[in-house]
Write an enzyme that holds these catalytic residues in place. Structure first.
Site, short mmCIF file in Angstrom:
data_model
loop_
_atom_site.label_atom_id
_atom_site.label_comp_id
_atom_site.label_asym_id
_atom_site.label_seq_id
_atom_site.Cartn_x
_atom_site.Cartn_y
_atom_site.Cartn_z
CG HIS B 36 -27.36 2.13 -49.73
ND1 HIS B 36 -26.70 0.45 -49.88
CD2 HIS B 36 -26.30 2.25 -49.12
CE1 HIS B 36 -26.66 -0.04 -49.38
NE2 HIS B 36 -26.39 0.70 -48.05
CE LYS B 37 -28.99 6.73 -59.70
NZ LYS B 37 -30.58 6.55 -59.89
#
Lengths: 290, 192
Positions: B36-37
């Site tokens: 997600h980052k």
């Protein structure tokens, strides 16, 4: 490396990771039966029990988060512990290759996964010299989701009006489980360590997770707190996976140790329903597993 | 049980309500913390086609390699709330229609679901072996070397992956409902 010894540990890991202890399975079945016929909470626990059965039959991990590995090793006084440490690390690596374990050791500086569950202070191994003539090993696999919702409180705690007594302790446990909701994989098993410092507080709490479900503290006041908390927590309606229901926790364990006069910690270790713990005894070259 | 097959349309998503049981078929992409980052900060293009009308699964599986084929051994959901800072953005950027996980998510994601037409789907935490059975095929893996097995993007084909809609695209969250009810009881117990 003593390969025979390594293989004993490998079998211990396999059993722990793929075969849920019977007392935990029985508590889950009681939880399922307590939920209303046709309710989604009943369906959730029924699914969990089905998964437990499948994992045992296929010898595959109950949960893909095979957790952090903790070993408590009791050795006859004077026994060299180095071959045991070596065998445990070798077994962790072999268990990863056999897919009993997911690679779960990440270097926080480089972000690199070691790939074999061996790293700095990983697995965690505690050696205890004892007066018996045989070796007794306990393993615990604790998932990251349940570790993330574990909590430590410092009494007095103003927002909860929790003072330095067992009433105050009770309030912090209510708070920890309320905050966890379904995130620690409810129904959980709650272990509480009262007193000690910040390190030994959690250590005492986690050590309670080796207890069989349904056993009560020898201390009458703590035993009564355990029973009360079990009722309290299951009245909160959080339910299996936090989707609502009667079964929020399977059991509560409380233990205490002396504290510094200035400190009063309550350490709450949350264990997910997949409470993976096993033991192994090595006596006269004979190995038995619980 | 409502059957859904990827790619999923906005209309199909809008028809779902919190509490609905769904049987999912088609392509699911696993992504968790590192993923997600990375999606938000690097915006990788190889995910565009996979996620358009697609499904993200918060999962770090145990995966076996048989020859040159990958096979999921255990693949239950991981706790979703850690992706709260990223999720709505990822839904918007890639046109994601569904996010599978456990434990539920908060306001930002609920608002993202409402605004862009997506749902949060709850799978049963800990059911690693059982859920792996519904993963029929691993089609590809991205970032395996860099992120490691649990954090890599595993692209897989699922059949009859059973989940519950716990956050719909109309602002309803079963997690909010349960939390509010348990808060009431929690406060009573504190006052005891």
């Amino acid at each position: 490396m003593n390969e025979k010894l390594r293989d004993h540990f490998l079998e211990l890991i396999r059993r722990s990771s793929t075969d849920l202890p019977k007392d935990v399975e029985a508590a889950l079945a009681r939880g399922r039966d307590a939920e209303a016929e046709g309710s989604s909470s009943r369906g959730v626990i029924a699914n969990i029990l089905e998964n437990v059965k499948m994992a045992r039959e296929k010898s595959t991990p109950i949960c893909q988060d095979t957790g952090s590995l903790l070993f408590e090793v009791n050795l006859p006084r004077g026994t060299d512990d180095r071959p045991y440490e070596e065998a445990i690390k070798g077994a962790a690596e072999a268990a990863t290759k056999a897919y009993y374990l997911r690679p779960n050791a990440v270097d926080p500086v480089t972000g690199k996964n070691s790939g074999n569950n061996v790293g700095l202070n990983t697995p965690v191994i505690h050696f205890h010299p004892w007066d018996e003539k045989y070796v007794f090993v306990r393993i615990m696999q604790k998932g990251g989701g349940s570790e993330n919702v574990s909590a430590q409180f410092r009494l007095p705690e103003g927002t909860l009006h929790a003072g330095r007594d067992l009433k105050g302790v009770r309030k912090t446990v209510l708070k920890a489980v309320f905050d966890a909701q379904g995130k620690g994989c409810a129904p959980g098993i709650i272990a509480v360590g009262i007193g000690g410092d910040r390190m030994t507080g959690y250590q005492l709490a986690k050590s309670q997770l080796f207890r069989k479900l349904g056993t009560r503290s020898d201390n009458a006041e703590l035993a009564s707190l355990e029973t009360q908390l079990l009722d309290d927590l299951n009245s909160m309606g959080i339910g299996p996976m936090g989707l609502g229901g009667k079964t929020t926790v399977l059991d509560v364990f409380v233990a205490a140790q002396h504290r510094h006069p200035a400190t009063y910690y309550v350490s709450v270790a949350y264990m997910c329903w997949a409470c993976r713990r096993r033991s192994m005894t090595i006596k006269d070259n004979e190995v038995t597993y619980d | 049980m409502i059957e859904l097959t990827t790619p999923i349309t906005e209309e199909q998503i809008r028809s779902l309500k919190a509490g609905d049981l769904v049987s999912l078929n088609g392509i699911v992409v696993t992504a968790r913390d590192a993923g997600h980052k990375f999606m938000v900060e690097e915006r990788p293009e190889f995910l565009n086609d996979l996620l358009k009308g697609g499904i993200i699964y918060h999962c770090g599986p145990v995966v076996r390699k048989d020859g040159d084929k990958w096979k999921f051994v255990a693949a239950g959901p991981t706790t979703s709330i850690r992706e709260e800072p990223y999720q709505a953005k990822v839904i918007e950027m890639y046109g994601v229609r569904g996010v599978i996980g456990k434990g539920g998510m908060k306001e930002q994601t609920l608002e993202g679901c409402r605004k862009f037409g997506a749902v949060y789907l709850h799978a049963i935490g800990g059911c690693g072996t059982q859920i792996a059975e519904s993963v029929k095929e691993v089609l590809a893996v991205h970032k395996l070397e860099e992120f490691g097995t649990p954090e890599a993007f595993w692209v897989c084909r699922v059949e009859n992956f059973q989940v519950v809609v716990t956050m719909d695209s109309h602002g309803n969250s079963l997690h909010e409902t349960v939390e509010a009810a348990s808060q009431k009881r929690f406060e009573e117990l504190l006052a005891d």
